[in-house]
Write a protein that holds these residues in place. Structure first.
Motif, short mmCIF file in Angstrom:
data_model
loop_
_atom_site.label_atom_id
_atom_site.label_comp_id
_atom_site.label_asym_id
_atom_site.label_seq_id
_atom_site.Cartn_x
_atom_site.Cartn_y
_atom_site.Cartn_z
N ARG A 138 9.26 -1.66 0.34
CA ARG A 138 9.29 -3.09 0.71
C ARG A 138 8.86 -3.38 2.14
N VAL A 139 8.75 -2.35 2.96
CA VAL A 139 8.41 -2.58 4.36
C VAL A 139 7.14 -1.83 4.72
N PRO A 140 6.40 -2.31 5.70
CA PRO A 140 5.17 -1.62 6.09
C PRO A 140 5.48 -0.31 6.82
N GLU A 189 0.80 -1.22 0.00
CA GLU A 189 0.00 0.00 0.00
C GLU A 189 0.84 1.28 0.00
N ARG A 190 2.15 1.13 0.07
CA ARG A 190 3.03 2.31 0.14
C ARG A 190 3.01 3.08 -1.18
N ALA A 191 3.27 4.37 -1.12
CA ALA A 191 3.26 5.23 -2.30
C ALA A 191 4.33 4.79 -3.30
N PRO A 192 4.04 4.85 -4.60
CA PRO A 192 4.99 4.38 -5.61
C PRO A 192 6.22 5.27 -5.78
N HIS A 193 6.16 6.52 -5.36
CA HIS A 193 7.28 7.44 -5.58
C HIS A 193 8.34 7.40 -4.46
N ILE A 194 8.11 6.60 -3.41
CA ILE A 194 9.11 6.52 -2.34
C ILE A 194 10.18 5.51 -2.74
#
Length: 103
Positions: free
Chosen positions: A32-34, A21-26
């Motif tokens: 890879r981690v919550p 669910e993490r943002a794609p631009h990070i």
């Protein structure tokens, strides 16, 4: 560890965003981690044991839910290792602040 009672100072843990669910631009390493949250506050439930889902009230008045991970958690402050460069100039800085030496 003893159970927590209503009003006790506690710490809760919750996963805010899973790895997917993490943002794609990070950065990829971050994706890879919550995204995890640990928050301290006052227990609102009547009684709870470590590992249970609870609700707390923070100093800011927010009500948050999470897994109880600690009762009466300590504040851990760490300023890191002493820096030799700073230790060497400490006396000099004090002298300047006292007006005993020109800057």
């Amino acid at each position: 560890m003893a159970d927590a009672q209503q009003g006790d100072w506690v710490q809760v843990y919750r996963v805010v965003l899973t790895a997917g669910e993490r943002a794609p631009h990070i950065p990829v390493e971050t994706q890879r981690v919550p995204l995890e949250m640990k928050v301290k506050g006052f227990l609102l439930d009547e009684q709870a044991a470590v590992g249970q889902q609870v609700t707390i009230r923070t100093f800011a008045g927010r009500h948050l839910q999470g897994q109880l991970v600690a009762v009466n958690p300590a504040y851990g402050v760490d300023y890191g290792l002493p820096q030799p460069e700073l230790m060497m100039i400490a006396g000099e800085v004090r002298a300047i602040l006292r007006g005993e030496k020109d800057a």
